[in-house]
Design an enzyme around this catalytic site. Structure first.
Site, PDB file in Angstrom:
ATOM      1  CD  GLU A   1      53.617  38.119  42.188  1.00 52.01           C
ATOM      2  OE1 GLU A   1      53.923  38.866  41.218  1.00 52.01           O
ATOM      3  OE2 GLU A   1      52.992  37.058  42.043  1.00 52.01           O
TER       4      GLU A   1
ATOM      5  CD  GLU B   1      52.679  33.102  46.823  1.00 51.34           C
ATOM      6  OE1 GLU B   1      51.580  33.302  46.265  1.00 51.34           O
ATOM      7  OE2 GLU B   1      53.445  34.011  47.161  1.00 51.34           O
TER       8      GLU B   1
HETATM    9  C1  IPT Z   1      50.315  35.724  44.902  1.00 55.28           C
HETATM   10  C2  IPT Z   1      51.018  36.520  45.956  1.00 55.28           C
HETATM   11  O1  IPT Z   1      52.390  36.248  45.961  1.00 55.28           O
HETATM   12  C3  IPT Z   1      50.503  36.287  47.324  1.00 55.28           C
HETATM   13  O2  IPT Z   1      50.981  37.296  48.161  1.00 55.28           O
HETATM   14  C4  IPT Z   1      49.022  36.239  47.329  1.00 55.28           C
HETATM   15  O3  IPT Z   1      48.534  37.453  46.900  1.00 55.28           O
HETATM   16  C5  IPT Z   1      48.562  35.182  46.399  1.00 55.28           C
HETATM   17  O4  IPT Z   1      48.993  35.462  45.113  1.00 55.28           O
HETATM   18  C6  IPT Z   1      47.077  35.070  46.331  1.00 55.28           C
HETATM   19  O5  IPT Z   1      46.439  35.032  47.553  1.00 55.28           O
HETATM   20  S1  IPT Z   1      50.397  36.685  43.445  1.00 55.28           S
HETATM   21  C7  IPT Z   1      49.168  36.133  42.318  1.00 55.28           C
HETATM   22  C8  IPT Z   1      49.038  37.153  41.228  1.00 55.28           C
HETATM   23  C9  IPT Z   1      49.490  34.857  41.715  1.00 55.28           C
END
Ligand code: IPT
Length: 961
Positions: A417, A487
């Site tokens: 990010e 993710e």
């Molecule tokens: C995404 C991040 O990469 C991760 O670090 C964590 O924050 C996660 O979300 C949520 O828990 S970023 C999100 C804007 C999709």
């Protein structure tokens, strides 16, 4: 007179990575060179600003009178000095790069040490002082001489110190600032935790000792050979006795080998010997490549069944001890996880050793995130500003050089990010040049300019399917790349839902090479009053609440139901059947291994009890192969009842990560039909003394409310549609789909009123007509309770008819009531753990028992939890309940309203009543706390419904209840 306010602390706000440090190099756990750990008790003083104290503390002879003691590795905010701050992506200070606030907590650390007796003489070489991780910026002195400064919190930094060392009374002084220019590059979603949080070591560097070295160990699957070449800054010899290798550094040698993989992590022990030092090597031969649009290891595509792992310990924060790292790896292996993304920074290096040893594919991610710049449309983003590029390259180099010799590391990640920009391109170019053997990952650039894989986060199922089919369009380069969900399945609170559907997609489309659940562990901080603290619990002015508790493990590393579900969904063996043809279909879903390490067994179960079992011979299928294996004939003397086959695949022998007998996969399927409970309405309602009786049931004659079944008093039985919204029900504020939690509350589903319309006493039935609706709305649920009995058992049929314009799903649909003196709960149905419509793969049909307390799932922020699914019957509090159809069961010592109001587990105070919910249905769970809501088929749409429960009193002191 103007005061030069900033001169002493200029380096803090300097975008450069630091000064005085040695070039980065490969990490190794040990060698025959002498070293001294400087971990332990240090002296500590906290001051409120970077320039608040002068640097006299670093001088020899300084008197640290009144200083505190602090554990290194550690974070001072977790040791009673100041407090932690949690933000997701917002910077907890004004964004004005590279400036940081004047209020910049600064920890001065002091350690006095003597050299151990056999420390080599200075003429025998150098000495290096190494910091494995300091957040966020340090300035270091030894014996009064400044060594330099550094930034890059989760990266190693070294200084040459030989000339300064004394035999006794060395004074090491380290000034650590919480905020620095580096903080702008470290905006990961986690607690801000300053301190010297990883090891500090002093090591002797012998004359002609090993400096940097790079083990190249590729595998050619066509010839089953490995080619080893060890490049070393200092020439020497490489020996690998197990392979008969003895070659000079820099010279390649090709020999037959067994390859390394996460499934079969074959390592060969070797030694790199230079004139002055011998360093042990653990060599894993494998070749990673992207070819024909697929990510392959040793020629075969791999499917990542991964997790995102932050380093976390509820007392020690990111200062992890070796036992905790090992526990993580063992837990992953035992839960069928095969891959880790080291979100969002390189982990403690020892963790990667464990990944090499036990077998996990690793995406090693650089310590880089600038997420907070998204708030201003990424303006001034450091990764798109050349002034910051040296710092970015420094970070890339410190990661790659440290970790390049780990076979487990199969991809480098530029960071997380951080938007897009030239700095990222520079990092990728440098990495590709330095290590062409590994592809590069980065999610934040939709054009994939710098990457070798296409990665996304939180895409919903439909989009992932489009990507799998290659229908997603996008830039040409991207269309040719393999796809990873770096993710997905946000594991915050109850959930994630929808894992099985994702896995089906991954298994169906070869371009989809799996994903990494967000995330491994809840970052709750152990707290004396709150149980586990989350954002806001330390009075932070900006914070993101319990978004920091979104892991598959609870903070104490107990697996949550989400991990149990994930383990089931990603099983390496598919075991399916429909019970009609006497066979079970077994599919090898490993990427590399055949099934010879597993022992299969069958059992035949009637009404949840095993009546026969035995081994099941299964051929050693190769990856991807399936076989229909014949099951035995069911025992002819088996009792009548509802029958199931259960087939298990367990480790045939002990492995490094689990004992023989550990079940890696199972499948259960029906062998007969279930007969629903039947009650003939023969009993007649009788009234007298204000009560009405019907079979074992006693009712209030005026309201028709059930007051007892046999001796068991029953409170407040009525329709219930409310559940304490889960984090996924509440959804993240940025989600585009309507979020259920707020909608439900908006309509008033948490404050439904029950209007009594009629109590009808018939020949053989008591009928109670009601309308259940929230104040201020036309919406309602016409609800009819019809009671009948055969004299022994009492049947309730509930008919629900939605009235008005329902546009939202219901949280749940069922009844709730209060019971007293419940302790044990027994049931026949899904278990042993929690399950909801889209989190139910791990629920096996069986006879289970627990206590009311044992049925609660300890989500850090209390919310709906603990339902047991597919329940045929349950016994609790003197009652037996049978369902028609199957139902979901919850029992707790507080009401749903109390559960909803609680912010921490410690807010839940048990009352005298056990509140029981028998649900006909629940709305799905989904993962909308950051991602898609439940799939449409798991929505609980208001529509006409009818469901029944049969109640009977249990003989008092019935065993186990
Ligand atoms: C995404 C991040 O990469 C991760 O670090 C964590 O924050 C996660 O979300 C949520 O828990 S970023 C999100 C804007 C999709």
């Amino acid at each position: 007179m103007s005061v030069p306010l900033r001169t002493a602390v200029d380096y803090v706000e300097d975008v450069s990575p630091g000064s005085g440090t040695l070039p980065p190099r490969a990490w190794y756990a040990s060698s025959d060179a002498t070293s001294l750990s400087l971990n332990g008790d240090w002296l500590f003083r906290l001051s409120p600003a970077a320039g608040a104290e002068d640097d006299s503390f670093a001088r020899e002879g300084f008197d640290p009178d009144g200083w505190a003691r602090i554990a290194v590795p550690g974070h001072w905010v977790l040791q009673g000095h100041g407090s932690p701050v949690y933000t997701n992506h917002r910077y907890p200070f004004p964004v004005d790069p590279p400036r940081v606030p004047t209020e910049n907590p600064t920890g001065d650390h002091l350690r006095v040490f003597d050299l151990p007796p056999h420390w080599p003489d200075r003429s025998d070489g150098e000495a290096v002082l190494r910091f494995e991780g300091v957040e966020s910026c340090a300035r270091v002195w030894l014996n009064g001489t400044e060594l330099g400064t550094f930034k890059g919190s989760r990266l190693p930094h070294e200084f040459a110190v030989g000339r300064l060392l004394k035999t006794v009374g060395n004074v090491l002084a380290v000034r650590v600032h919480q905020w620095s220019a580096g903080s702008y590059l470290e905006d990961q979603d986690q607690w801000w935790l300053p301190g010297i949080f990883r090891d500090v070591t002093l090591s002797h560097r012998p004359v002609d000792g090993v400096r940097d070295f790079f083990v190249h160990a590729g595998y050619d699957h066509r010839t089953d050979t490995g080619t080893l070449r060890v490049d070393s800054a200092v020439p020497g010899r490489v020996t690998v006795p197990g392979l008969g290798i003895d070659v000079p550094t820099g010279e390649p040698v090709t020999v037959p080998v067994e390859p390394w993989s996460a499934e079969v992590p074959r390592l060969y022990e070797g030694v790199l010997a230079t004139g002055g030092e011998r360093v042990p090597l653990r060599i894993g031969f494998r070749t990673v490549e992207v070819s024909d649009g697929l990510l392959r290891v040793n020629g075969r595509p791999v499917l990542f069944k991964g997790v995102n792992r932050h380093e976390w310990h509820p007392e020690r924060g990111r200062a992890l001890d070796p036992a905790t790292m090992r526990e993580d790896v063992l837990l992953m292996k035992r839960h069928n996880v095969n891959a880790v993304r080291t979100s969002h920074y390189p982990p403690h290096p020892a963790f990667l050793d464990l990944c090499d040893e036990y077998g996990l594919w690793v995406i090693d991610e650089c310590d880089l995130e600038t997420h907070g710049f998204t708030e201003a449309g990424w303006r001034d983003n450091p990764v798109d500003d050349d002034r910051w590029t040296p710092a970015l390259l420094d970070r890339a180099a410190r990661m790659v050089e440290r970790d390049k010799n780990h076979p487990s590391v199969v991809l480098w990640s530029l960071g997380n990010e951080a938007g897009t920009g030239r700095g990222l391109t520079a990092m990728a170019e440098w990495i590709h040049g330095r290590d062409p053997s590994r592809p590069v990952h980065y999610e934040g650039d939709p054009d994939c300019r710098d990457t070798d894989v296409y990665a996304r986060m939180y895409a919903g199922h439909a989009e992932v399917e489009r990507i799998g089919r290659g229908l997603d369009g996008g830039p040409r380069r991207r269309r040719r790349l393999p796809f990873l969900l770096c993710e997905y399945a946000h594991a915050m609170g109850n959930g994630p839902g929808g894992l099985a559907e994702y896995q089906r997609l991954f298994e169906s489309y070869e371009r989809l090479q799996g994903g990494f659940v967000w995330e491994w562990i809840d970052h709750g901080i152990a707290h004396p009053e709150l149980g586990y603290a989350y954002g806001g619990d330390f009075g932070e002015e900006l914070h993101d609440g319990n978004f920091v508790c979104d892991g598959l493990l609870f903070p104490d590393r107990r697996p949550s139901p989400g991990l149990v579900e994930y383990r089931k969904v990603i099983e390496p063996v598919g075991i399916t059947g429909d019970g009609t043809d006497g066979t079970v279909r077994v599919t090898n879903r490993y990427d590399v291994a055949d099934l010879s390490a597993l022992a299969f067994s069958w059992s035949y179960q009637v009404d949840g009890e095993t009546v026969a079992s035995g081994p099941l011979p299964v051929p050693p299928l190769a990856p991807g192969e399936s076989a229909d294996v014949t099951l035995p004939v069911p025992p002819h003397d088996a009792p009548a009842g509802e029958a199931h086959w259960l087939v298990r695949a367990a480790l045939a022998a002990d492995t490094a990560w689990a004992d023989g007998g550990h079940v890696v996969a199972w499948g259960q399927f029906p062998a007969s039909e279930r007969t629903a409970p039947h009650v003939t309405a023969t009993a007649r309602p009788r009234t007298g003394d204000g009560v009405l009786t019907l079979g074992p049931g006693t009712f209030d004659a005026r309201t028709g409310a059930l007051v007892a079944v046999g001796d068991a008093a029953v409170d407040g039985l009525r329709l219930d549609v409310w559940r304490a919204p889960t984090d996924n029900d509440e959804g993240a504020a940025w989600q585009s789909d309507p979020r259920c939690g707020p909608l439900w509350r908006g309509i008033g589903l948490h404050r439904m009123r029950h209007r009594l319309d009629a109590v009808e006493i018939g020949e053989d039935a008591l009928t109670v007509r009601t309308r259940v609706a929230p104040a201020g709305r036309e919406l309602g649920l016409s609800t009819v309770y019809r009671w009948t009995s055969d004299g022994d058992r009492l049947r309730l049929t509930v008919c629900v008819l939605p009235e008005g314009d329902w546009t939202v799903p219901l949280p749940r649909l069922g009844i709730r009531f209060g019971l007293h003196t419940v302790d044990r709960v027994r049931w026949f149905g899904g278990g042993p753990g929690e399950a909801y419509p889209d989190t139910r793969m791990a629920a096996a049909v069986g006879r289970w028992q627990s206590t009311v307390d044992g049925m609660q799932t300890p989500y850090v922020r209390p919310q709906e939890n603990g339902a047991r699914i597919d329940v045929r019957w349950a016994e609790l509090g003197g009652l037996r309940v049978e369902g028609d159809p199957l139902f979901l069961l919850t029992a707790r010592r507080w009401t749903t309203e109390q559960l909803d109001a609680a912010a921490h587990r410690t807010d839940l105070v048990p009352g005298d009543t056990v509140w029981v919910n028998l649900d006909h249905a629940h709305h799905g769970i989904g993962s909308q706390s950051c991602g898609p809501g439940p799939l449409p088929r798991h929505h609980l749409r208001p529509r006409p419904a009818e469901f029944s429960f049969v109640f009977s009193p249990l003989p008092s002191r019935s065993p186990g209840v």
